[in-house]
Structure formats: C-alpha cells, structure tokens
Design a protein around this motif. Structure first.
Motif, PDB file in Angstrom:
ATOM      1  N   ALA A  68       0.721  -1.177   0.044  1.00  0.00           N
ATOM      2  CA  ALA A  68       0.004   0.050   0.073  1.00  0.00           C
ATOM      3  C   ALA A  68       0.835   1.268  -0.044  1.00  0.00           C
ATOM      4  O   ALA A  68       1.871   1.189   0.537  1.00  0.00           O
ATOM      5  N   ASN A  94       1.055   5.317   1.086  1.00  0.00           N
ATOM      6  CA  ASN A  94       0.377   6.158   1.987  1.00  0.00           C
ATOM      7  C   ASN A  94       0.608   7.585   1.753  1.00  0.00           C
ATOM      8  O   ASN A  94      -0.217   8.320   2.094  1.00  0.00           O
ATOM      9  N   SER A 125       3.748   1.187   2.825  1.00  0.00           N
ATOM     10  CA  SER A 125       3.896   0.037   3.854  1.00  0.00           C
ATOM     11  C   SER A 125       5.128  -0.731   3.689  1.00  0.00           C
ATOM     12  O   SER A 125       5.443  -1.458   4.507  1.00  0.00           O
ATOM     13  N   HIS A 146     -11.869   7.432   0.574  1.00  0.00           N
ATOM     14  CA  HIS A 146     -11.405   5.957   0.873  1.00  0.00           C
ATOM     15  C   HIS A 146     -12.810   5.304  -0.002  1.00  0.00           C
ATOM     16  O   HIS A 146     -12.643   4.091  -0.004  1.00  0.00           O
ATOM     17  N   PHE A 177      -4.215   2.224  -1.951  1.00  0.00           N
ATOM     18  CA  PHE A 177      -3.745   1.148  -1.129  1.00  0.00           C
ATOM     19  C   PHE A 177      -3.539  -0.200  -1.700  1.00  0.00           C
ATOM     20  O   PHE A 177      -2.673  -0.928  -1.558  1.00  0.00           O
ATOM     21  N   ASN A 178      -4.273  -0.250  -2.825  1.00  0.00           N
ATOM     22  CA  ASN A 178      -4.378  -1.704  -3.426  1.00  0.00           C
ATOM     23  C   ASN A 178      -3.753  -1.583  -4.903  1.00  0.00           C
ATOM     24  O   ASN A 178      -3.254  -2.603  -5.560  1.00  0.00           O
TER      25      ASN A 178
END
Length: 343
Positions: free
Chosen positions: A40, A42, A57, A278, A320-321
């Motif tokens: 992911a 950030n 991450s 999100h 994130f993905n």
C-alpha cells in the motif's frame, strides 16, 4: 548524524509516454509501468515537474519519473511503514516520516543513505513540512506534539504538546512564519514558528480532520474530514485572512475524504480543488461554488489516500491496492479527468 554531508521494463506496450506523458494513449487504455512499491502507498508528493516521491507500507521512499515511467531512486532506512513525504521546492531534498517515530532526510544526488535524522517523537509521525527558507523542519505526531528542528544540525529547537492534539497533517504557509496543522480532535490549529505557540484555533468540525493544504496566494486553506456513509466525508475551504471563517464545503464522497489539494491555476479556468477518498473516487470541485465538476472512480483501488499535482494538467493519486495513478485533467472549457498511467 550531525551536520549535512536501473531502468524498469514496462509491462505493457499499449502506451509509450512522450515527454508530455500523454502521447500514444488510445481510447481508455492505461499505461502499466513497473510498480513503485510492493504494498500500500500512504503518501505522494511532487519533487519537480517530472519526478514524484512516495512512501508506503514497504518502508521504502521511492523517487519515480512519471513522464518516462521509470524508477529513479529508492531509499531504505525506516524500520516501519512510511506515513508522509515532503519535498523542498527547487532542491533535491526529501523528508520522510514513519511509524518508527523518526523523520529521515534524503538527497537525490547524494547516494542512498539518509543525510540527516530527526528523532524525538514518541509515536507515529503524521506531519512533515519544510520552512520556506529551507532551514527548519516542522513535524507533528500522534504523541500530541509539534516539533521544530534545525535541518542542518538535526537539533530539536522547539517542542509543544497539547492534550488530544493527535496530529494528522502539517502545512507551512508559503512565505510566512505560520504553520497549519489538522488533528484527530477535529480542529485546525495555526502556529507561529517564532514563538512556537498556537495563534488561532478554527472551530471544531464534526469529524476528524485528515489533511490540509494552502493555496499559492496563501489566502485560503483546505481541510478534509473523516466520515462514513456520506456523513462527514467533506472537504472545507477556509479563509486564512479571517481565521475560522468557513467559505464553502465540498460534499459528495461516501467515505472518509483522506486528502484535498488546490489545483494549479490555468488562465481561463475557474479555480479548482481536488479530493480523494476511501470510497475509491477522486473528485474535482469548483473552488468558489462548491459544485462537483467531475468524478473519477478507480474501482478496486481501495482507499485513495494522497494527491499531488505534478503540473497544471496532471494529478498523482496514491492508493492502497493498485499503486500510484497518473490522472490527466481536461481542458479549461471542458474539465474532466481520466487515468492515463499506473505504477
């Protein structure tokens, strides 16, 4: 630490980027470059009009040439995930904050080791901002503290702890001694870097404030809000000349609005802001009216947590993905947005 001291193979032949990063796009095809990170992402920021900096991450800070679709440098020094990156305009300096409670300083032209380290926070660092003259660094943390550092020596010059001030983001106002920070206590604070005291506190919002940005003329501030089910989830425009004066709200995201930024001005185009959420969408808004001009859904990308304008016509988005997304904006007369590359 004291005082300062390969090309990837592209995975798709559907797209070949020209020097403007857009040539060769056919229909809805999206260029797929080698991923910048293994997990992911950030945060993302622009180092200049060709290079972006991101952290994730995987604990790595990456410098990527988004025009050519290639990795330029990766920095490994943090022991936990990277939460924020910041760049000093006109230089090759990069600053990265991390869950390991530290901030590291890197120089793109001076190897792969950090050239300075700033340690002293007790919890994750969520705010990193450089002073306009490049001499000071401001950091904010979930330990309720804001710290001011001497960049050359790494010395902590000031620290101030305020109960429940779990810092989420920090912006240094261009050409000013003022610093703006958002917090999990739902407030926005303005600090004077000379006295290291809060000079203004904006009225508390309903939900956690996740991010902030200052426009180029320093008259306005953007903040974004946590939320769920369409409650909260907004971005808010504030007048910095009248602290606490709310100008307009941008409502339409269904989940937390994680980031909001001013888009570079273009002659003939109304002032615009962008937000990411999100809910896997990026929205463009008319800054003055609050109307949503365009929505781009990046399905499957997961939370979209960070945005960075890379020039007047393009925007970088961290997910994130699915890595980093390069988004191209339409013309002044017909503003839309499409994804043109992913890495």
């Amino acid at each position: 630490m004291g005082k300062l001291q390969s090309k990837f193979r592209r995975r798709s032949d559907l797209y070949r980027a020209g020097r403007d990063g857009t040539e060769g796009v056919s229909g809805s095809q999206v260029a797929q470059y080698e991923p910048a990170h293994s997990g992911a992402i950030n945060c993302v920021s622009s180092l200049n009009t060709e290079l972006c900096v991101s952290g994730g991450s995987d604990q790595v800070v990456v410098v990527y040439d988004w025009k050519e679709g290639k990795l330029c440098q990766s920095f490994q020094g943090h022991s936990r995930e990277v939460t924020k990156v910041a760049c000093f305009p006109g230089s090759t300096w990069i600053f990265s904050g991390s869950r390991d409670k530290s901030v590291l300083m890197w120089d793109l032209g001076h190897g792969q080791e950090p050239i300075q380290e700033f340690c002293g926070h007790e919890l994750v660092v969520n705010g990193v901002a450089v002073s306009p003259d490049g001499s000071k660094l401001c950091t904010g943390s979930r330990d309720n503290s804001m710290s001011l550092w001497d960049i050359e020596t790494g010395e902590c010059l000031q620290r101030n702890t305020i109960s429940r001030n779990l810092v989420t983001h920090v912006c240094w106002v261009p050409g000013s001694p003022s610093i703006v920070q958002t917090s999990e206590d739902k407030t926005i604070r303005v600090w004077d870097s000379r006295s290291w005291q809060v000079t203004n506190t904006f009225p508390a919002k309903q939900y956690i404030q996740t991010h902030c940005d200052i426009n180029s003329n320093c008259n306005h501030l953007l903040s974004s809000s946590n939320g769920f089910g369409g409650q909260g989830c907004e971005a808010t425009l504030w007048d910095l000349r009248q602290p606490g004066c709310k100008v307009v709200e941008y409502r339409g995201h269904l989940q937390t609005t994680a980031c909001c930024v001013f888009l570079p001005p273009i002659p003939g185009r109304a002032a615009m802001v962008a937000s990411s959420s999100h809910d896997s969408s990026v929205k463009i808004w008319d800054q003055n009216t609050g109307a949503c001009v365009h929505t781009l859904n990046l399905d499957g990308s997961g939370p979209l947590v960070s945005l960075a304008p890379c020039d007047s016509g393009r925007l970088l988005c961290a997910s994130f993905n699915t890595g980093l997304h390069l988004l191209q904006l339409g013309t002044a007369s017909s503003l839309d947005m499409k994804e043109v590359a992913r890495f």
